[in-house]
Design a protein around this motif. Structure first.
Motif, PDB file in Angstrom:
ATOM      1  N   LEU A  22       0.821  -1.197   0.000  1.00 50.26           N
ATOM      2  CA  LEU A  22       0.000   0.000   0.000  1.00 50.26           C
ATOM      3  C   LEU A  22       0.861   1.255   0.000  1.00 50.26           C
ATOM      4  CD1 LEU A  22      -2.741   1.407   0.228  1.00 50.26           C
ATOM      5  CD2 LEU A  22      -2.574   1.140   2.703  1.00 50.26           C
ATOM      6  N   LEU A  23       1.851   1.284   0.859  1.00 45.09           N
ATOM      7  CA  LEU A  23       2.721   2.453   0.935  1.00 45.09           C
ATOM      8  C   LEU A  23       3.523   2.637  -0.356  1.00 45.09           C
ATOM      9  CD1 LEU A  23       3.954   2.253   4.626  1.00 45.09           C
ATOM     10  CD2 LEU A  23       2.261   3.810   3.659  1.00 45.09           C
ATOM     11  N   ASP A  24       3.997   1.540  -0.935  1.00 51.82           N
ATOM     12  CA  ASP A  24       4.714   1.633  -2.212  1.00 51.82           C
ATOM     13  C   ASP A  24       3.815   2.218  -3.294  1.00 51.82           C
ATOM     14  OD1 ASP A  24       7.013   0.621  -1.104  1.00 51.82           O
ATOM     15  OD2 ASP A  24       6.748  -1.411  -1.897  1.00 51.82           O
ATOM     16  N   ALA A  25       2.571   1.761  -3.329  1.00 51.23           N
ATOM     17  CA  ALA A  25       1.629   2.272  -4.322  1.00 51.23           C
ATOM     18  C   ALA A  25       1.357   3.755  -4.100  1.00 51.23           C
ATOM     19  CB  ALA A  25       0.328   1.478  -4.282  1.00 51.23           C
ATOM     20  N   LEU A  26       1.219   4.168  -2.851  1.00 48.23           N
ATOM     21  CA  LEU A  26       0.991   5.583  -2.551  1.00 48.23           C
ATOM     22  C   LEU A  26       2.188   6.439  -2.954  1.00 48.23           C
ATOM     23  CD1 LEU A  26      -0.783   5.360   0.922  1.00 48.23           C
ATOM     24  CD2 LEU A  26      -1.798   6.079  -1.245  1.00 48.23           C
ATOM     25  N   TRP A  27       3.397   5.959  -2.680  1.00 48.28           N
ATOM     26  CA  TRP A  27       4.599   6.720  -3.050  1.00 48.28           C
ATOM     27  C   TRP A  27       4.734   6.827  -4.564  1.00 48.28           C
ATOM     28  CZ3 TRP A  27       6.638  10.066  -0.110  1.00 48.28           C
ATOM     29  CH2 TRP A  27       6.719   9.877   1.262  1.00 48.28           C
ATOM     30  N   GLU A  28       4.433   5.738  -5.285  1.00 50.29           N
ATOM     31  CA  GLU A  28       4.497   5.783  -6.748  1.00 50.29           C
ATOM     32  C   GLU A  28       3.497   6.805  -7.298  1.00 50.29           C
ATOM     33  OE1 GLU A  28       4.120   1.920  -8.561  1.00 50.29           O
ATOM     34  OE2 GLU A  28       5.572   1.067  -7.163  1.00 50.29           O
ATOM     35  N   TRP A  29       2.287   6.808  -6.740  1.00 52.57           N
ATOM     36  CA  TRP A  29       1.261   7.749  -7.176  1.00 52.57           C
ATOM     37  C   TRP A  29       1.709   9.185  -6.914  1.00 52.57           C
ATOM     38  CZ3 TRP A  29      -2.083  10.921  -4.128  1.00 52.57           C
ATOM     39  CH2 TRP A  29      -3.112  11.517  -4.856  1.00 52.57           C
ATOM     40  N   LYS A  30       2.276   9.411  -5.740  1.00 53.76           N
ATOM     41  CA  LYS A  30       2.751  10.753  -5.374  1.00 53.76           C
ATOM     42  C   LYS A  30       3.887  11.185  -6.306  1.00 53.76           C
ATOM     43  CE  LYS A  30       3.223  14.101  -2.201  1.00 53.76           C
ATOM     44  NZ  LYS A  30       2.378  15.234  -2.261  1.00 53.76           N
ATOM     45  N   ALA A  31       4.819  10.294  -6.598  1.00 54.15           N
ATOM     46  CA  ALA A  31       5.934  10.615  -7.489  1.00 54.15           C
ATOM     47  C   ALA A  31       5.430  10.902  -8.900  1.00 54.15           C
ATOM     48  CB  ALA A  31       6.937   9.471  -7.502  1.00 54.15           C
TER      49      ALA A  31
END
Length: 74
Positions: A22-31
């Protein structure tokens, strides 16, 4: 509910929801959002088409300056 209890509940929720994915997906979206904002910004600035060279444009700007002495009473 106190702040500490809310923090603990949040930590438990993160751990329960496969936090790493979940956190990886959120960071990718933010980037991706940041990269898109930067792409749009740089697409708008920095260049235009002109028949003048950079030196000619710089000389035109320099010649347009008005930096004559002024009478100032202090």
């Amino acid at each position: 509910m106190q702040i500490e209890q809310l923090k603990l509940a949040l930590i438990e929720w993160i751990l329960e929801t496969q936090s790493r994915q979940l956190l990886d997906a959120l960071w990718e979206w933010k980037a991706a959002q940041k990269a898109e904002r930067e792409r749009r910004f740089f697409a708008l600035c920095g260049s235009w088409q002109s028949d003048q060279t950079g030196d000619e444009l710089a000389q035109e700007i320099y010649n347009a300056r008005n930096d004559q002495p002024r009478d100032i009473i202090l």
